[in-house]
Design a protein around this motif. Sequence first.
Motif, PDB file in Angstrom:
ATOM      1  N   SER A   6       0.833  -1.196   0.000  1.00 23.52           N
ATOM      2  CA  SER A   6       0.000   0.000   0.000  1.00 23.52           C
ATOM      3  C   SER A   6       0.869   1.247   0.000  1.00 23.52           C
ATOM      4  CB  SER A   6      -0.908   0.020   1.226  1.00 23.52           C
ATOM      5  OG  SER A   6      -1.808  -1.066   1.183  1.00 23.52           O
ATOM      6  N   THR A   7       0.442   2.245  -0.766  1.00 23.73           N
ATOM      7  CA  THR A   7       1.152   3.517  -0.836  1.00 23.73           C
ATOM      8  C   THR A   7       0.501   4.512   0.109  1.00 23.73           C
ATOM      9  OG1 THR A   7       1.805   3.141  -3.116  1.00 23.73           O
ATOM     10  CG2 THR A   7       1.834   5.423  -2.352  1.00 23.73           C
ATOM     11  N   ASP A  25      -3.708   7.291  -6.733  1.00 22.34           N
ATOM     12  CA  ASP A  25      -3.264   5.898  -6.672  1.00 22.34           C
ATOM     13  C   ASP A  25      -2.951   5.435  -5.257  1.00 22.34           C
ATOM     14  OD1 ASP A  25      -3.407   5.970  -9.444  1.00 22.34           O
ATOM     15  OD2 ASP A  25      -1.248   6.238  -9.704  1.00 22.34           O
ATOM     16  N   GLN A  43      -3.317   4.599  -1.213  1.00 21.17           N
ATOM     17  CA  GLN A  43      -4.352   3.974  -0.392  1.00 21.17           C
ATOM     18  C   GLN A  43      -4.606   4.711   0.921  1.00 21.17           C
ATOM     19  OE1 GLN A  43      -1.807   1.921  -1.914  1.00 21.17           O
ATOM     20  NE2 GLN A  43      -3.329   1.805  -3.544  1.00 21.17           N
ATOM     21  N   ALA A  44      -3.663   5.594   1.317  1.00 20.94           N
ATOM     22  CA  ALA A  44      -3.824   6.306   2.585  1.00 20.94           C
ATOM     23  C   ALA A  44      -3.025   7.598   2.580  1.00 20.94           C
ATOM     24  CB  ALA A  44      -3.364   5.425   3.755  1.00 20.94           C
ATOM     25  N   SER A  96      -9.221   8.584  -2.826  1.00 21.12           N
ATOM     26  CA  SER A  96     -10.352   7.929  -2.166  1.00 21.12           C
ATOM     27  C   SER A  96      -9.910   7.024  -1.019  1.00 21.12           C
ATOM     28  CB  SER A  96     -11.155   7.111  -3.178  1.00 21.12           C
ATOM     29  OG  SER A  96     -10.337   6.101  -3.748  1.00 21.12           O
ATOM     30  N   GLY A  97      -8.644   7.148  -0.621  1.00 23.72           N
ATOM     31  CA  GLY A  97      -8.107   6.271   0.415  1.00 23.72           C
ATOM     32  C   GLY A  97      -8.456   6.695   1.823  1.00 23.72           C
ATOM     33  N   GLN A  98      -7.870   5.977   2.763  1.00 22.97           N
ATOM     34  CA  GLN A  98      -8.044   6.229   4.189  1.00 22.97           C
ATOM     35  C   GLN A  98      -7.177   7.405   4.617  1.00 22.97           C
ATOM     36  OE1 GLN A  98     -10.070   4.585   6.301  1.00 22.97           O
ATOM     37  NE2 GLN A  98     -10.834   3.272   4.678  1.00 22.97           N
ATOM     38  N   PHE A 116      -6.211  -0.950   7.541  1.00 24.27           N
ATOM     39  CA  PHE A 116      -6.120  -2.004   6.549  1.00 24.27           C
ATOM     40  C   PHE A 116      -6.481  -3.381   7.101  1.00 24.27           C
ATOM     41  CE2 PHE A 116      -3.373   1.422   5.103  1.00 24.27           C
ATOM     42  CZ  PHE A 116      -3.886   1.617   3.817  1.00 24.27           C
TER      43      PHE A 116
END
Length: 127
Positions: A11-12, A54, A56-57, A82-84, A126
């Motif tokens: 995850s990025t 792109d 994830q958080a 749209s990530g956390q 996650f």
Amino acid sequence: MSQPAIVQQKSTVLLVEDDPAVRRSLQLVLQGSGFVVRSFATGAALLADPKVGDAQAVVADYRLPDGDGVRLLQDLRKVGFSGQAILVTGFGSPELEVSARAAGYARVLEKPLADRVLREAMGGLFA
């Protein structure tokens, strides 16, 4: 016939913190937890990254030289993130907690921040 290996993509995490020492420390904690980290000193620099959608958080400091972390998350959402999200602050208050949650932050963490607290918070995102 053998099954192909499943490659798990890391995850990025986008990290925005204006204090270079704190930014480096948080980056090392996140990388040590298995995340790919892209770090920035300002919200504007983060928003200029064409790959923000792109990730994830995001882990964002509340007080930034060019704004605040609550507004930053709203701006990130407008450009496709749209990530956390986790907000880090040395200026916590019940009002900030409410506005951060309303903006979409999953957690608000108080500085000084123990490494394990950040790791646990990221793990919770996650799980």
